[in-house]
Design an enzyme around this catalytic site. Structure first.
Site, PDB file in Angstrom:
ATOM      1  NE  ARG A   1     -44.822  33.670 -16.309  1.00  0.00           N
ATOM      2  CZ  ARG A   1     -45.665  33.536 -17.308  1.00  0.00           C
ATOM      3  NH1 ARG A   1     -45.333  33.949 -18.513  1.00  0.00           N
ATOM      4  NH2 ARG A   1     -46.862  33.007 -17.137  1.00  0.00           N
TER       5      ARG A   1
ATOM      6  CG  PHE B   1     -30.663  20.619 -11.025  1.00  0.00           C
ATOM      7  CD1 PHE B   1     -31.898  20.015 -10.838  1.00  0.00           C
ATOM      8  CD2 PHE B   1     -29.534  19.958 -10.583  1.00  0.00           C
ATOM      9  CE1 PHE B   1     -31.996  18.778 -10.223  1.00  0.00           C
ATOM     10  CE2 PHE B   1     -29.624  18.715  -9.968  1.00  0.00           C
ATOM     11  CZ  PHE B   1     -30.862  18.129  -9.787  1.00  0.00           C
ATOM     12  CD  GLU B   2     -26.637  23.480 -12.118  1.00  0.00           C
ATOM     13  OE1 GLU B   2     -26.553  22.374 -12.681  1.00  0.00           O
ATOM     14  OE2 GLU B   2     -27.334  24.422 -12.564  1.00  0.00           O
TER      15      GLU B   2
ATOM     16  CB  CYS C   1     -35.562  31.658 -16.923  1.00  0.00           C
ATOM     17  SG  CYS C   1     -36.843  31.357 -18.145  1.00  0.00           S
TER      18      CYS C   1
ATOM     19  CD  GLU D   1     -38.387  18.874 -29.109  1.00  0.00           C
ATOM     20  OE1 GLU D   1     -37.776  17.786 -29.187  1.00  0.00           O
ATOM     21  OE2 GLU D   1     -38.407  19.708 -30.021  1.00  0.00           O
TER      22      GLU D   1
ATOM     23  CG  PHE E   1     -29.692  27.076 -19.172  1.00  0.00           C
ATOM     24  CD1 PHE E   1     -28.706  26.112 -19.304  1.00  0.00           C
ATOM     25  CD2 PHE E   1     -30.764  27.053 -20.049  1.00  0.00           C
ATOM     26  CE1 PHE E   1     -28.787  25.147 -20.293  1.00  0.00           C
ATOM     27  CE2 PHE E   1     -30.857  26.088 -21.036  1.00  0.00           C
ATOM     28  CZ  PHE E   1     -29.864  25.139 -21.160  1.00  0.00           C
TER      29      PHE E   1
ATOM     30  CG  HIS F   1     -34.113  18.647 -18.309  1.00  0.00           C
ATOM     31  ND1 HIS F   1     -33.190  17.998 -17.523  1.00  0.00           N
ATOM     32  CD2 HIS F   1     -33.722  19.952 -18.367  1.00  0.00           C
ATOM     33  CE1 HIS F   1     -32.274  18.865 -17.129  1.00  0.00           C
ATOM     34  NE2 HIS F   1     -32.580  20.061 -17.620  1.00  0.00           N
TER      35      HIS F   1
ATOM     36  CB  ILE G   1     -38.018  27.807 -21.369  1.00  0.00           C
ATOM     37  CG1 ILE G   1     -37.801  29.264 -20.930  1.00  0.00           C
ATOM     38  CG2 ILE G   1     -38.986  27.724 -22.554  1.00  0.00           C
ATOM     39  CD1 ILE G   1     -37.164  30.149 -21.976  1.00  0.00           C
TER      40      ILE G   1
END
Length: 140
Positions: free
Chosen positions: A113, A43-44, A66, A71, A11, A74, A68
């Site tokens: 990181r 998520f996968e 990762c 807003e 992602f 999620h 992040i």
């Protein structure tokens, strides 16, 4: 010979590249064979990990990615479900695992990181995986 599978969420591509490059550097230093599979997002990863475990082709697994904070909530769902799914598989299937999924408040934190010269999460996850492979060989 030991064979490790790297499952890499894509992602955030630049962060994913940094994590994977650090992981690969440690695997090559240890002279360990590896394969790399790219996954759409964190998520996968649990589903891909479950499939990979079923293949019985690997001695250990490294999950990289990762998440992040944004807003919305999620972030919380992705972080929690990804970690829970990976851990459930690791325990139930007794796999050697290195967990390198970064959770960060912003891109700056994530980059620090992922950077091999700073926090080196990819490299550290790889060392954890290799250590767990040895532990599994000793205990099982």
């Amino acid at each position: 010979m030991t064979k490790i599978l790297i499952l890499e969420a894509r992602f955030y591509q630049e962060i994913g590249d940094n994590l994977a490059n650090a992981a690969i550097a440690e695997l090559e230093k240890a002279d360990v064979d590896y394969e790399r599979i790219q996954i759409p997002g964190c998520f996968e990863i649990p589903a891909a990990l479950a499939m990979a475990v079923m293949s019985e082709k690997y001695n250990g697994f490294i999950v990289l990615g990762c998440v992040i904070r944004g807003e919305t909530s999620h972030y919380d769902y992705v972080c929690g479900e990804s970690a829970r799914g990976v851990n459930d598989i690791a325990i139930s299937k007794k796999i050697a695992l290195g967990y390198g999924i970064i959770t960060a408040e912003n891109h700056e934190q994530a980059n620090v990181r992922a950077d091999a010269g700073q926090k080196n999460i990819g490299g550290r996850a790889t060392l954890a995986c290799l250590s767990m492979v040895k532990i599994k060989e000793k205990l099982l």
